[in-house]
Motif scaffolding. Structure first.
Motif, short mmCIF file in Angstrom:
data_model
loop_
_atom_site.label_atom_id
_atom_site.label_comp_id
_atom_site.label_asym_id
_atom_site.label_seq_id
_atom_site.Cartn_x
_atom_site.Cartn_y
_atom_site.Cartn_z
N VAL A 35 6.43 1.81 2.10
CA VAL A 35 5.97 0.42 2.24
C VAL A 35 5.16 0.00 1.02
CG1 VAL A 35 4.39 -1.08 3.52
CG2 VAL A 35 6.07 0.27 4.75
N LEU A 36 4.28 0.88 0.55
CA LEU A 36 3.49 0.56 -0.64
C LEU A 36 4.37 0.43 -1.88
CD1 LEU A 36 0.38 2.85 -0.04
CD2 LEU A 36 0.45 0.36 0.04
N PHE A 37 5.40 1.27 -2.00
CA PHE A 37 6.32 1.16 -3.13
C PHE A 37 7.09 -0.17 -3.08
CE2 PHE A 37 6.78 4.74 -5.99
CZ PHE A 37 6.00 5.72 -5.39
N ILE A 38 7.51 -0.57 -1.89
CA ILE A 38 8.24 -1.84 -1.74
C ILE A 38 7.33 -3.02 -2.12
CG2 ILE A 38 9.31 -3.39 -0.07
CD1 ILE A 38 10.18 -0.78 1.45
N MET A 39 6.07 -2.97 -1.67
CA MET A 39 5.11 -4.02 -2.04
C MET A 39 4.93 -4.09 -3.55
SD MET A 39 2.25 -3.37 0.94
CE MET A 39 0.98 -4.19 -0.03
N SER A 40 4.88 -2.94 -4.20
CA SER A 40 4.68 -2.93 -5.65
C SER A 40 5.84 -3.59 -6.37
CB SER A 40 4.48 -1.49 -6.15
OG SER A 40 5.70 -0.79 -6.16
N GLU A 41 7.05 -3.40 -5.84
CA GLU A 41 8.23 -3.98 -6.48
C GLU A 41 8.29 -5.49 -6.30
OE1 GLU A 41 11.62 -0.46 -6.58
OE2 GLU A 41 12.02 -2.36 -5.62
N HIS A 42 7.99 -5.96 -5.10
CA HIS A 42 8.18 -7.37 -4.78
C HIS A 42 6.98 -8.24 -5.16
CE1 HIS A 42 11.97 -7.37 -2.39
NE2 HIS A 42 11.67 -6.08 -2.27
N MET A 43 5.80 -7.64 -5.25
CA MET A 43 4.58 -8.44 -5.43
C MET A 43 3.88 -8.17 -6.76
SD MET A 43 3.02 -7.99 -1.56
CE MET A 43 1.66 -9.11 -1.87
N ASN A 44 4.52 -7.42 -7.66
CA ASN A 44 3.90 -7.08 -8.94
C ASN A 44 2.50 -6.47 -8.73
OD1 ASN A 44 6.04 -8.04 -10.64
ND2 ASN A 44 5.38 -10.11 -10.14
N MET A 45 2.39 -5.63 -7.73
CA MET A 45 1.11 -5.06 -7.34
C MET A 45 0.73 -3.93 -8.30
SD MET A 45 0.29 -3.50 -3.56
CE MET A 45 1.28 -2.01 -3.79
N LEU A 46 -0.50 -3.95 -8.79
CA LEU A 46 -0.98 -2.87 -9.67
C LEU A 46 -1.40 -1.65 -8.87
CD1 LEU A 46 -3.18 -4.91 -12.18
CD2 LEU A 46 -0.88 -4.05 -12.53
N ARG A 47 -2.08 -1.90 -7.77
CA ARG A 47 -2.55 -0.83 -6.89
C ARG A 47 -2.47 -1.31 -5.45
NH1 ARG A 47 -5.37 0.07 -11.50
NH2 ARG A 47 -6.30 -1.98 -11.24
N GLY A 48 -2.24 -0.37 -4.55
CA GLY A 48 -2.24 -0.70 -3.13
C GLY A 48 -2.83 0.46 -2.35
N MET A 49 -3.51 0.14 -1.25
CA MET A 49 -4.16 1.19 -0.46
C MET A 49 -4.03 0.89 1.03
SD MET A 49 -7.75 1.83 -2.50
CE MET A 49 -8.36 0.18 -2.14
#
Length: 536
Positions: A35-49
């Motif tokens: 889920v965190l990897f998918i968020m990083s791809e779609h939202m240009n996320m630098l970090r997620g926790m």
């Protein structure tokens, strides 16, 4: 600037992918990681926790993360009400920090942003609920100065555009938080040791139930990465043997990390302040091994111009690791047996008996019992070494750790090679997860190092991985098709990745691939690619 309809289409694509992951995966840890990897791809996320509240200790800890190293993740601990994350858990309200440099409540406890320009970096934190109870948080940070958004803001006449954009991300994260809440609740229950009996049905035998427990953080060696179930048993064995002086025998395939296990045992033991000497028994010719291990006297053989201490003397009071112990010759095995039994030996060419206090840890990827049958290994030495055997699981038995390890190696080789890899593409993740990894963690590390070096757009794509990961054998598909078909498959993947990164813009995708618009149009029609589905 994106229209409301375009924003909605982009959100649907993100949430659909998250939904498929949550419903199709049984492993909770893998669900949260993906889920965190998918968020990083779609939202240009630098970090997620994803943080979880331990109700027994009232401590909030990072359970899964993206863009954080193992040390940074370990530092992310908060009390209720402490910092932004603590406030979200306490109040149950989402918090938006448009610029972390202007927010005194933002603690950066992980210290992951110390070397980064904090100006313009926004942070969003959403509560994760189970019913009316707050059980954790989902947070992400990203830059609003991303080129696409910057152009949106410049062209926008509405002064509330930035606030609207941030609220749009809050809405997306809130839905994702609801979708993963059940998985987070299971993680929370598993981490609360006193609720263990409620979490497992009473029909499970006590010994089996104990194996299902989540290993406490203090029991996990800092130098070993792993959350898969087979690693929990390994961590418990390390914790049990570390406090003793017993001889240990580490078994496992080549590349699984036997040396790391030996290191963890030594540095968690009472001998941690003493030397830790490593010796590979297969690295030197047989004629030199004895001198290296036990030392030699001056004149013991041609070239012995002075007395030399061996590895056992150098390790006095500490630990010696004998890697590939199955490669030792029978005469050297006899001297090793004497050390284990009598704690004494003589140097080569010497008559003086030397006493030694050293802990022996042996490691091998060979079947010592078969070597005994073949007359290549002493049976009495085997029983001396096999007091406390530890088997390190191969990577194919801990597939859920592959993404954790890959993320760690990306960070490692980013720093070593001054690269800026931000993510691993979905295609690459699929290839990593399908592969059977005969070379285990060492092979994975080599693959990631190669991919980091080859990547030119800060993304690891499938074609950056070694050919061995792209073969029919690695993916479990039959070996059919000509060379031309294989080349076309690679070409199709590159076009899809380019369209994904340019959000379905054919002109920009063509420029990225070095093709003309006419050629990419022909290729898209040839491969039946619908470029419109990549548009927001």
């Amino acid at each position: 600037m994106l229209t409301p309809q375009e924003q909605e289409n982009r959100s649907i694509s993100l949430l659909a992918e998250v939904g498929r992951t949550v419903t199709s995966e049984n492993d909770i840890g893998k669900v949260l990681t993906l889920v965190l990897f998918i968020m990083s791809e779609h939202m240009n996320m630098l970090r997620g926790m994803i943080t979880i509240l331990n109700r027994d200790t009232s401590e909030i800890v990072i359970n899964h993360s993206f863009g954080l190293t193992a040390d940074e993740k370990e530092r992310g601990r908060y009390r209720i009400g402490e910092g932004i994350i603590g406030q979200v858990v306490k109040t149950g309200r989402s918090v938006i920090v448009p610029d972390i440099s202007d927010e005194p409540l933002f603690l950066d406890r992980t210290r992951s942003r110390e070397k980064e320009q904090k100006k313009g970096l926004c942070f969003i934190c959403i509560p994760i609920r189970s019913g009316s109870e707050i059980i954790g948080t989902l947070s992400a940070d990203r830059r609003l100065s991303h080129p696409e958004e910057q152009s949106e803001k410049k062209s926008a006449k509405n002064p509330n555009t930035e606030a609207d954009l941030l609220q749009h991300y809050v809405d997306q994260l809130s839905i994702i938080a609801a979708m993963i809440s059940q998985a987070v609740r299971l993680r929370q229950l598993a981490s609360e040791s006193d609720r263990h009996d409620q979490f497992h049905p009473p029909s499970i035998p006590a010994e089996e139930a104990r194996e299902e427990e989540i290993v406490p953080e203090e029991m996990r060696p800092k130098n070993i990465i792993g959350n898969a179930k087979p690693m929990h048993g390994l961590f418990r064995l390390i914790d049990k043997i570390a406090g003793t002086s017993a001889t240990a025998l580490i078994l496992g395939e080549s590349g699984v990390g036997k040396e790391l296990v030996a290191s963890a045992i030594h540095f968690r033991s009472r001998r941690s302040s003493k030397p830790f000497i490593k010796f590979n028994c297969a690295a030197l010719p047989e004629s030199i091994v004895e001198s290296e291990l036990f030392g030699h006297e001056k004149g013991a053989f041609t070239g012995a111009s002075s007395t030399r201490q061996g590895r056992f003397e150098l390790a006095s009071g500490g630990t010696i690791l004998l890697d590939e112990v199955g490669e030792l010759s029978l005469p050297v095995q006899a001297k090793l047996l004497r050390i284990l039994q009598e704690k004494e030996f003589e140097r080569v060419g010497g008559s003086k008996t030397i006493k030694t206090d050293v802990r022996v840890i042996a490691a091998t990827n060979r079947n010592l019992e078969n070597l005994i049958v073949d007359g290549l290994f002493r049976e009495d030495l085997y029983y001396r070494l096999n007091i406390f055997p530890i088997t390190v699981p191969p990577l194919r038995e801990r597939k859920t750790d592959i993404l954790l390890l890959a993320d760690y190696f990306v960070e490692k080789y980013n720093a070593m090679n001054q690269k800026g890899i931000r993510r691993i593409s979905t295609t690459s993740i699929d290839m990593l997860m399908r592969y059977h990894w005969p070379g285990n963690v060492r092979e994975l590390e080599n693959c990631i190092e190669r991919a980091v070096i080859l990547s030119e757009d800060n993304v690891i794509h499938g074609y950056h991985l070694p050919p061995s990961l792209q073969t029919a054998e690695s993916s479990g598909t039959p070996c059919t098709g000509s060379l031309q078909q294989k080349l076309e498959a690679i070409e199709k993947e590159m076009i899809i990745e380019a369209l994904k990164s340019t959000k379905g813009n054919m002109s920009r995708a063509a420029a990225e691939l070095g093709l003309s618009e006419r050629i990419i149009g022909l290729r898209v029609r040839k491969f039946g690619i619908d470029y419109r589905k990549f548009r927001p």
